[in-house]
Enzyme design. Structure first.
Site, PDB file in Angstrom:
ATOM      1  N   LYS A   1       1.743   2.180  -5.087  1.00  0.00           N
ATOM      2  CA  LYS A   1       2.256   1.638  -6.363  1.00  0.00           C
ATOM      3  C   LYS A   1       1.319   1.962  -7.523  1.00  0.00           C
ATOM      4  O   LYS A   1       1.754   2.383  -8.596  1.00  0.00           O
ATOM      5  CB  LYS A   1       2.454   0.107  -6.240  1.00  0.00           C
ATOM      6  CG  LYS A   1       3.465  -0.282  -5.174  1.00  0.00           C
ATOM      7  CD  LYS A   1       3.558  -1.783  -4.986  1.00  0.00           C
ATOM      8  CE  LYS A   1       2.351  -2.416  -4.343  1.00  0.00           C
ATOM      9  NZ  LYS A   1       2.123  -2.047  -2.931  1.00  0.00           N
TER      10      LYS A   1
ATOM     11  N   GLN B   1       2.034  -6.020  -3.211  1.00  0.00           N
ATOM     12  CA  GLN B   1       2.456  -6.131  -1.816  1.00  0.00           C
ATOM     13  C   GLN B   1       3.747  -5.320  -1.588  1.00  0.00           C
ATOM     14  O   GLN B   1       3.953  -4.341  -2.277  1.00  0.00           O
ATOM     15  CB  GLN B   1       2.634  -7.602  -1.387  1.00  0.00           C
ATOM     16  CG  GLN B   1       1.326  -8.380  -1.282  1.00  0.00           C
ATOM     17  CD  GLN B   1       0.768  -8.842  -2.611  1.00  0.00           C
ATOM     18  OE1 GLN B   1       1.452  -9.474  -3.377  1.00  0.00           O
ATOM     19  NE2 GLN B   1      -0.477  -8.527  -2.875  1.00  0.00           N
TER      20      GLN B   1
ATOM     21  N   GLY C   1      -4.490  -4.270  -3.848  1.00  0.00           N
ATOM     22  CA  GLY C   1      -5.484  -3.220  -4.109  1.00  0.00           C
ATOM     23  C   GLY C   1      -4.703  -1.990  -4.490  1.00  0.00           C
ATOM     24  O   GLY C   1      -4.089  -1.360  -3.634  1.00  0.00           O
ATOM     25  N   HIS C   2      -4.635  -1.701  -5.776  1.00  0.00           N
ATOM     26  CA  HIS C   2      -3.825  -0.580  -6.264  1.00  0.00           C
ATOM     27  C   HIS C   2      -4.745   0.554  -6.692  1.00  0.00           C
ATOM     28  O   HIS C   2      -5.496   0.424  -7.658  1.00  0.00           O
ATOM     29  CB  HIS C   2      -2.942  -1.037  -7.439  1.00  0.00           C
ATOM     30  CG  HIS C   2      -1.897  -2.032  -7.023  1.00  0.00           C
ATOM     31  ND1 HIS C   2      -0.941  -2.530  -7.861  1.00  0.00           N
ATOM     32  CD2 HIS C   2      -1.658  -2.608  -5.813  1.00  0.00           C
ATOM     33  CE1 HIS C   2      -0.154  -3.366  -7.201  1.00  0.00           C
ATOM     34  NE2 HIS C   2      -0.585  -3.440  -5.962  1.00  0.00           N
TER      35      HIS C   2
ATOM     36  N   ASP D   1       0.805  -1.225   0.000  1.00  0.00           N
ATOM     37  CA  ASP D   1       0.000   0.000   0.000  1.00  0.00           C
ATOM     38  C   ASP D   1       0.838   1.275   0.000  1.00  0.00           C
ATOM     39  O   ASP D   1       0.409   2.322   0.502  1.00  0.00           O
ATOM     40  CB  ASP D   1      -0.970   0.031   1.209  1.00  0.00           C
ATOM     41  CG  ASP D   1      -1.873  -1.187   1.223  1.00  0.00           C
ATOM     42  OD1 ASP D   1      -2.189  -1.685   0.134  1.00  0.00           O
ATOM     43  OD2 ASP D   1      -2.257  -1.628   2.327  1.00  0.00           O
TER      44      ASP D   1
END
Ligand code: GDP
Ligand code: IMO
Ligand code: MG
Length: 422
Positions: free
Chosen positions: A16, A222, A40-41, A13
């Site tokens: 990215k 990640q 979750g980007h 988080d």
């Protein structure tokens, strides 16, 4: 040397998605190399926020090619939902996105097993996103996986049933209730969605594009401290999140790697269980969480927050061979009179340079205190115009790590990104 790698240096988080989207204009291809729907980007432009899980963060640039590499694990149900929520029609997206034949599939049984294993762990829960990541990678390495390329086989349904039977046998030893049919329906619909896309041996494609001089950005998921080998095992994910993972997850030689961009927040966050030496349990932690909107992009869970951890950052830089640092969320730190940076650890009472391999030691952060900055920095477009105190903070990080900070993100929007030529 035209494949650059961008990856997280902390516990995920780091921003990215935002930065890959902002960098996409200078690349021809964006390729995800590991992880799956646990990621979750988020990225923002035109006042709209998008959250991507499986799809590379270059997808909103119509002329760019996006690749889901062999190192990624794909849940077809999540894939379908994500494709449908993106906006552009499927016929358009099939031109922009290509999937590796060798990417392993997350099966409904993997998701159920993930939940059953976590449930059985009692107090030692990993805090998994429960997307089936661990069981899918386990089946991959134990040579029991089903892969994206298999979906076109005539005997695909029989293969699926065989895997399901095996999963159900394992599940019998767990006292765990589940609704398989609910998962299966969405999963098979997802398989049909996947069939619209080109599923090819992407390792050839990536190498051919690289040989022709296309610029490729490998997008990590990640962060290094969640890497299965170098993270705080067992509180990690199940893939290699590090730069070496880009080679195995795309099928490229390390010789092709160019820049290795390491991205970090100006502070630290972590979701799920596991050690977090600089974690703040006080009002400062709450301020960082609320100002930084630190709630999981995939699960919505509140993120644990703490000061920047330099021993962990230096470790990540070493493991990845980072050539350039990108710092995000500097704006969130505005308003503190003083800020702290953990510059070393005391491990079981003794000054220590290394990150312990297990989680039994007591780690005490040793802090350096610095003057904070107060200004709203989100509108700033040039590095030199940043507050003096923030520049000092960056200088300290560069001095400690020996790596230049070449990008500072000052807000979630694509435009709120300051690149610095040094
Ligand atoms: P990722 O998993 O590394 O892509 O990061 P996430 O998207 O899960 O979490 C980063 C969060 O911070 C998202 O909500 C982003 O929109 C937001 N974000 C990224 N960069 C910045 C920044 O510089 N400032 C602020 N305030 N938010 C940012
Ligand atoms: P992005 O790509 C933050 C964490 C989970 C849990 C551990 C294992 O958005 O940075 P898993 O589902 O992989 O079995 O969970 O890893 N985790 C993440 N934390 N960002 C992520 O991805 C994460 N993906 C997994 O919270 O602690
Ligand atoms: Mg995320």
């Amino acid at each position: 040397m035209n494949i650059d790698i961008l990856l997280g240096l902390q516990w995920g988080d780091e921003g990215k998605g935002k930065v890959v989207d902002a960098l996409s204009p200078v690349y021809d291809v964006v390729a995800r190399f590991q992880g799956g729907p646990n990621a979750g980007h988020s990225l923002e432009f035109n006042n709209v926020k998008h959250v991507l899980h499986l799809i590379p963060s270059g997808i909103f640039h119509p002329e760019k090619l996006n690749i889901i590499g062999n190192g990624v694990v794909i849940d077809p149900a999540v894939f379908k939902k994500e494709i449908e929520e993106l906006g552009p029609p499927v016929s358009e997206l099939t031109k922009r996105l290509i999937i590796s034949t060798r990417a392993n599939l997350i099966l409904p049984g993997h998701r159920i097993l993930d939940a059953a294993y976590e449930c059985n762990k009692g107090a030692a829960k990993i805090g998994s996103t429960l997307k089936g990541i661990g069981p899918a990678y386990t089946d991959k390495t134990s040579r029991n996986g089903l892969r994206a390329g298999d979906i076109l086989r005539k005997d695909f349904r029989e293969l699926y049933d065989k895997h399901l039977k095996r999963h159900l046998t394992i599940l019998k030893s767990y006292d765990f209730r589940f609704d398989l049919q609910e998962y299966e329906k969405g999963w098979f619909e997802g398989i049909e969605m996947l069939k619209n896309f080109r599923i090819v041996n992407t390792e050839y494609l990536v190498n051919e594009l690289s040989a022709k001089g296309s610029k490729i950005l490998a997008e990590g998921a990640q962060g290094t401290m969640l890497d299965v080998d170098f993270g705080s095992y067992p509180f990690v994910t199940s893939s290699n999140t590090i730069s070496a993972g880009a080679c195995t997850g795309l099928g490229i030689s390390p010789k092709l790697a160019g820049e290795i961009f390491g991205i970090f927040k100006a502070y630290c966050t972590r979701v799920g269980s596991g050690p977090f030496p600089t974690e703040l349990f006080d009002e400062t932690g709450n301020i960082l969480r609320n100002t930084g909107k630190e709630f999981g992009s995939t699960t919505g869970r509140p993120r644990r927050c703490g000061w920047l951890d330099l021993p962990a950052l230096k470790y990540s830089i070493m493991i990845n061979g980072v050539t350039k640092l990108f710092m995000t969320k500097a704006d969130v730190m505005s308003g503190f009179k003083t800020i702290k940076i953990c510059s070393s650890y005391k491990v079981d009472g003794k000054e220590c340079r290394e990150i312990p391999f297990n989680n039994d030691s007591i780690i005490e952060p040793v802090y350096t205190e610095m003057v904070g900055w107060n200004d709203n920095i989100s509108e700033i477009k040039e590095f030199d115009k940043l507050p003096q105190a923030l520049k000092k903070f960056i200088e300290f990080i560069e001095y400690q790590t020996g790596v230049p900070v070449t990008m500072v993100s000052v807000g979630p929007d694509r435009e709120e990104t300051i690149f610095r030529n040094i």
